[in-house]
Write a protein that holds these residues in place. Structure first.
Motif, mmCIF file in Angstrom:
data_model
loop_
_atom_site.group_PDB
_atom_site.id
_atom_site.type_symbol
_atom_site.label_atom_id
_atom_site.label_comp_id
_atom_site.label_asym_id
_atom_site.label_seq_id
_atom_site.Cartn_x
_atom_site.Cartn_y
_atom_site.Cartn_z
ATOM 1 N N ASN A 40 -2.410 -57.779 -96.658
ATOM 2 C CA ASN A 40 -3.767 -58.336 -96.527
ATOM 3 C C ASN A 40 -3.997 -59.384 -97.615
ATOM 4 O OD1 ASN A 40 -3.652 -56.329 -98.481
ATOM 5 N ND2 ASN A 40 -5.672 -55.477 -98.056
ATOM 6 N N THR A 131 -8.722 -57.622 -92.477
ATOM 7 C CA THR A 131 -7.692 -58.624 -92.178
ATOM 8 C C THR A 131 -6.836 -58.184 -90.975
ATOM 9 O OG1 THR A 131 -6.210 -57.550 -93.753
ATOM 10 C CG2 THR A 131 -7.539 -59.378 -94.589
ATOM 11 N N THR A 241 -11.870 -53.006 -99.595
ATOM 12 C CA THR A 241 -10.554 -52.714 -99.071
ATOM 13 C C THR A 241 -10.264 -51.239 -99.411
ATOM 14 O OG1 THR A 241 -8.280 -53.504 -98.888
ATOM 15 C CG2 THR A 241 -9.240 -53.519 -101.115
ATOM 16 N N ARG A 305 -10.014 -67.524 -91.903
ATOM 17 C CA ARG A 305 -11.466 -67.429 -91.710
ATOM 18 C C ARG A 305 -12.213 -68.243 -92.765
ATOM 19 N NH1 ARG A 305 -12.570 -61.109 -91.905
ATOM 20 N NH2 ARG A 305 -10.902 -61.200 -93.423
HETATM 21 P P1 IMP Z 1 -8.656 -54.930 -95.385
HETATM 22 O O1 IMP Z 1 -8.127 -55.026 -96.773
HETATM 23 O O2 IMP Z 1 -7.830 -55.688 -94.379
HETATM 24 O O3 IMP Z 1 -8.911 -53.512 -94.974
HETATM 25 O O4 IMP Z 1 -10.107 -55.646 -95.364
HETATM 26 C C1 IMP Z 1 -11.234 -55.096 -96.037
HETATM 27 C C2 IMP Z 1 -12.090 -56.184 -96.687
HETATM 28 O O5 IMP Z 1 -11.359 -56.742 -97.763
HETATM 29 C C3 IMP Z 1 -12.438 -57.338 -95.756
HETATM 30 O O6 IMP Z 1 -13.728 -57.825 -96.092
HETATM 31 C C4 IMP Z 1 -11.397 -58.387 -96.091
HETATM 32 O O7 IMP Z 1 -11.841 -59.705 -95.814
HETATM 33 C C5 IMP Z 1 -11.247 -58.156 -97.587
HETATM 34 N N1 IMP Z 1 -9.935 -58.573 -98.097
HETATM 35 C C6 IMP Z 1 -8.754 -57.944 -97.965
HETATM 36 N N2 IMP Z 1 -7.760 -58.609 -98.583
HETATM 37 C C7 IMP Z 1 -8.336 -59.686 -99.134
HETATM 38 C C8 IMP Z 1 -7.841 -60.748 -99.957
HETATM 39 O O8 IMP Z 1 -6.655 -60.837 -100.314
HETATM 40 N N3 IMP Z 1 -8.751 -61.675 -100.334
HETATM 41 C C9 IMP Z 1 -10.071 -61.591 -100.007
HETATM 42 N N4 IMP Z 1 -10.582 -60.621 -99.259
HETATM 43 C C10 IMP Z 1 -9.730 -59.669 -98.834
#
Ligand code: IMP
Length: 447
Positions: A40, A131, A241, A305
């Motif tokens: 991510n 992500t 996250t 995005r």
């Molecule tokens: P996840 O990490 O894919 O579960 O996403 C959870 C939240 O963390 C979402 O709002 C994502 O946009 C954010 N996020 C995850 N990884 C990143 C990163 O590397 N940069 C910025 N936002 C992130």
């Protein structure tokens, strides 16, 4: 003096420019380790005009000298790792003998992605705006004690049984809750057998390696992914996250003993951005927001995005500084603010600086701004503090003062060279580049 074991963390919601900072600092360290998150993350590094986006492998490998670790706290998609190794090789960077992947890291499987995708798009569900890499569901299985770890990939019977049994459950959940089609166990097994063969040369007991390295006096940089405000416990829950992004996560996620640590460096933009849903007290809407997004090229490096943008938020920075015990701050993308006539900075919230533990509290927050005059002079590529316009220096000194953290480095563009390093700063001392000096209790005239 102990050898440096330093953590670099994002001090906001991720995307602060940690990739460039870690790449720059990597030359000071023998080891670089990732401790949480997965693919991510998207750490962008620009070298000689060539842009690298590293998602799993610590950015330090591009320096060519450091040993790189993917720690036990990372959730690993083996396909993403194999692809990244291949991309690096094509660009002339060979990680053989330099990259070590923890036997204890949990593995992301295709059903983690499909369940996350189905859940995020299901009607009535809270949309986090993830992500879609299966990060959250993989951590759920880890904490639920039904995960698959890298070491398990090399036990043929265990791997077969795990995939078969997990799929029976996941397919039933996906069909019942999201009306999603089933995945095929045979195909997943075949793919994962092949992937595990490909990553086998890199697999190691990385906790033991890092502790032994620290005992030998070798320096270690722990590279955080995402940012403090996305931390599963301390971030803007539930819009976070699924891992411990803050400095405390670095030891859990690598196995390195906490007593080895010598400091923490935070990375922050000169303003704020976030991707996905959730609170953002200083968010800037409308034309001014569009201008900042355009100037900063604020589009996700992993998902593409558009990022939400806003002004620097000092109460949140103070919160991040306290949580991470920040010794020094690196401020990135200063040049993005070059054209603004006035630059507001949130210095507090009406009614006090309490960071709300619940979603409702965030809605009630009212930022209090102080406006600083813009410098309206190009700063892109400036490499010396004294060459910055006076108002830019005042702006940075102001950020340091309201954050309570000394600034040790300023980034004025994506390239390695487009950086100002403040000589004699606490950051320099952390890197072991200058002798230890007693800590000043207040802020110096410089940031
Ligand atoms: P996840 O990490 O894919 O579960 O996403 C959870 C939240 O963390 C979402 O709002 C994502 O946009 C954010 N996020 C995850 N990884 C990143 C990163 O590397 N940069 C910025 N936002 C992130």
């Amino acid at each position: 003096m102990r050898s440096p074991c330093v953590i670099v963390v994002g001090a906001q919601w991720g995307d602060e420019g940690k990739g460039k900072v870690v790449d720059l600092l990597a030359g000071h360290f023998a080891w670089i380790a990732r401790y949480q998150g997965g693919h991510n993350a998207g750490h962008t590094v620009v070298i000689g005009g060539q842009r690298f986006i590293l998602q799993l492998i610590p950015c330090g490998v591009l320096r060519g000298v450091s040993k790189a670790v993917i720690g036990n706290g990372v959730v690993l998609d083996p396909q993403a790792l194999v692809d990244e190794i291949a991309t690096l090789r094509a660009a002339g960077v060979d990680v053989a003998g330099k990259l070590f992947v923890s036997t204890r890291a949990h593995v992301i499987l295709p059903y983690h992605r499909s369940i996350e995708h189905a859940a995020e798009s299901a009607p009535g569900r809270l949309r986090i705006g993830t992500t879609s890499r299966g990060i959250g569901p993989a951590y759920e299985d880890k904490m639920g004690r039904r995960g698959l770890r890298v070491a398990d990939l090399y036990d043929a019977a265990l791997l077969r049984d795990h995939i078969r049994e997990a799929l029976a459950e996941k397919n039933a959940i996906a069909a019942a809750l999201y009306n999603a089609p089933p995945l095929d166990a045979g195909r997943i097994l075949e793919t994962y057998q092949s992937l595990s063969d490909q990553i086998r040369p890199f697999v190691a007991d990385t906790g033991a390696l890092l502790n032994a390295a620290a005992a030998r006096g070798e320096s270690i940089l722990l590279e955080g992914a995402q940012g403090a405000l996305l931390d599963i416990d301390h971030g803007t829950y539930p819009f976070v996250t699924s891992s411990s992004t803050t400095a405390g996560g670095a030891c859990i996620g690598t196995g390195l003993a906490p007593t080895r640590l010598t400091g923490a460096i935070g990375v922050s933009k000169a303003y704020c951005t976030r991707v996905g849903g959730g609170p953002f007290p200083t968010e800037l809407a409308g034309a001014a927001g569009d201008a900042l997004r355009r100037r900063g090229n604020e589009f996700g490096s992993v998902t593409g995005r558009p990022r939400r943008v806003g002004w620097f938020d000092a109460p949140l920075m103070r919160y991040a500084a306290a949580l991470n015990g920040l010794d020094a701050l690196v401020v990135t993308k200063l040049d993005v603010l070059d054209e603004f006539e006035r630059i507001p900075v949130c210095v507090g919230y009406k009614g006090g600086d309490v960071i709300p533990p619940a979603a409702a509290g965030w809605e009630a927050l009212e930022p209090v701004y102080e406006e600083l005059p813009g410098w309206q002079t190009p700063t892109e590529g400036v490499t010396r503090w004294d060459d910055l316009p006076l108002r830019a220096r005042d702006y940075l000194a102001f950020l340091a003062r309201v954050s309570g953290v000394e600034i040790g480095m300023v980034s004025t563009g994506p390239e390695r060279g487009q950086t100002i390093t403040l000589a004699g700063s606490r950051l320099e001392r952390l890197l072991g580049a200058a002798p230890e000096a007693p800590r000043a209790s207040g802020q110096s005239a410089r940031p």
